[in-house]
Design a protein around this motif. Structure first.
Motif, PDB file in Angstrom:
ATOM      1  N   LYS A   1     -36.813 -36.390 -15.828  1.00 19.23           N
ATOM      2  CA  LYS A   1     -36.622 -36.403 -17.231  1.00 19.23           C
ATOM      3  C   LYS A   1     -37.658 -36.891 -18.386  1.00 19.23           C
ATOM      4  O   LYS A   1     -37.949 -36.140 -19.331  1.00 19.23           O
ATOM      5  CB  LYS A   1     -35.469 -37.542 -17.364  1.00 19.23           C
ATOM      6  N   GLN A   2     -38.829 -37.801 -17.848  1.00 21.15           N
ATOM      7  CA  GLN A   2     -39.724 -38.055 -18.548  1.00 21.15           C
ATOM      8  C   GLN A   2     -40.708 -37.063 -18.648  1.00 21.15           C
ATOM      9  O   GLN A   2     -41.458 -36.808 -19.927  1.00 21.15           O
ATOM     10  CB  GLN A   2     -40.526 -39.256 -17.929  1.00 21.15           C
TER      11      GLN A   2
ATOM     12  N   ASN B   1     -35.446 -38.322 -10.306  1.00 16.65           N
ATOM     13  CA  ASN B   1     -34.933 -37.776 -11.393  1.00 16.65           C
ATOM     14  C   ASN B   1     -35.337 -38.513 -12.692  1.00 16.65           C
ATOM     15  O   ASN B   1     -35.339 -37.738 -13.818  1.00 16.65           O
ATOM     16  CB  ASN B   1     -33.200 -38.051 -11.197  1.00 16.65           C
ATOM     17  N   ALA B   2     -35.600 -39.839 -12.769  1.00 15.29           N
ATOM     18  CA  ALA B   2     -35.971 -40.402 -13.965  1.00 15.29           C
ATOM     19  C   ALA B   2     -37.461 -39.875 -14.142  1.00 15.29           C
ATOM     20  O   ALA B   2     -37.749 -39.552 -15.624  1.00 15.29           O
ATOM     21  CB  ALA B   2     -36.035 -41.971 -13.824  1.00 15.29           C
TER      22      ALA B   2
ATOM     23  N   SER C   1     -36.499 -30.470 -14.619  1.00 19.61           N
ATOM     24  CA  SER C   1     -35.362 -30.541 -13.940  1.00 19.61           C
ATOM     25  C   SER C   1     -35.752 -31.531 -12.635  1.00 19.61           C
ATOM     26  O   SER C   1     -37.071 -31.258 -11.985  1.00 19.61           O
ATOM     27  CB  SER C   1     -34.507 -29.328 -13.517  1.00 19.61           C
TER      28      SER C   1
END
Length: 201
Positions: free
Chosen positions: A28-29, A24-25, A33
């Protein structure tokens, strides 16, 4: 896309360690999604497996390239150090503290055994008629780790001693434990190699 995900994963590992790896990180980077990344990796463990496979494959290929040119154990040891220094985070992913809750699949162990096979061959050629030490005699009956390699007990002992002692020096060096001790870790590594390749008996 998979290559880009892995690139971000290595950056995460460099910053916070493999245990903090998060798809998930990474999503984001990358500005996408979380579910979008799960089309490429089913989860954190699959991503870790891919990174470990890449690391082992890289090291196995480097060691084998040296082995086929006739490198002795000292030459293979230098390949190991050069590879480790080029990317310490990659080294620690496969030889450092295990990632909590993660277990590498058997196929990964298969790649790592290629490295040991090349070291065993080099050790067997170094001193083919060496007398067996008590530990070597023990290894003769406890050699599952060597697969089907025909190395004699003395070569088994020399190979496993090379592996453990050199990884000990490398791990301490890469973790910064020699900082401030005012000696050259490269010279310590070379001294260990010289000691390890000396005739036994």
């Amino acid at each position: 896309m998979r290559a880009e995900i892995k690139e971000h994963a290595w950056k995460q590992i460099a910053e916070a360690g493999a245990s903090a790896l998060s798809l998930n990180a990474i999503a984001k980077q990358m500005g996408v999604s979380g579910p979008a990344l799960y089309r490429y990796f089913a989860g954190r463990d699959e991503l870790i497996t891919e990174l470990i496979r890449d690391a082992y494959r890289s090291l196995a290929d480097a060691v084998h390239a040296a082995a086929v040119t006739g490198a002795d154990p000292a030459g293979l040891a230098q390949v190991l150090r050069d590879w480790a220094l080029a990317d310490p985070h990659r080294y620690f992913l496969i030889y450092g503290t295990p990632v909590p809750g993660y277990h590498a699949p058997d196929e990964i162990t298969g790649i790592s055994s290629e490295i040991m096979a090349d070291l065993l061959t080099a050790c067997a050629a170094l001193e083919p008629d060496a007398p067996a030490t008590p530990f070597a005699a023990h290894l003769a009956g406890h050699r599952d780790w060597a697969g089907d390699h025909p190395a004699p007990p003395a070569a088994l002992h020399r190979a496993i001693t090379f592996w453990t002692r050199l990884h000990g020096v490398l791990s301490l060096e890469l973790a910064g434990h020699f900082t401030g001790m005012a000696f050259d870790p490269a010279l310590l590594y070379e001294a260990e190699i010289d000691d390890l390749r000396a005739p036994r008996g």
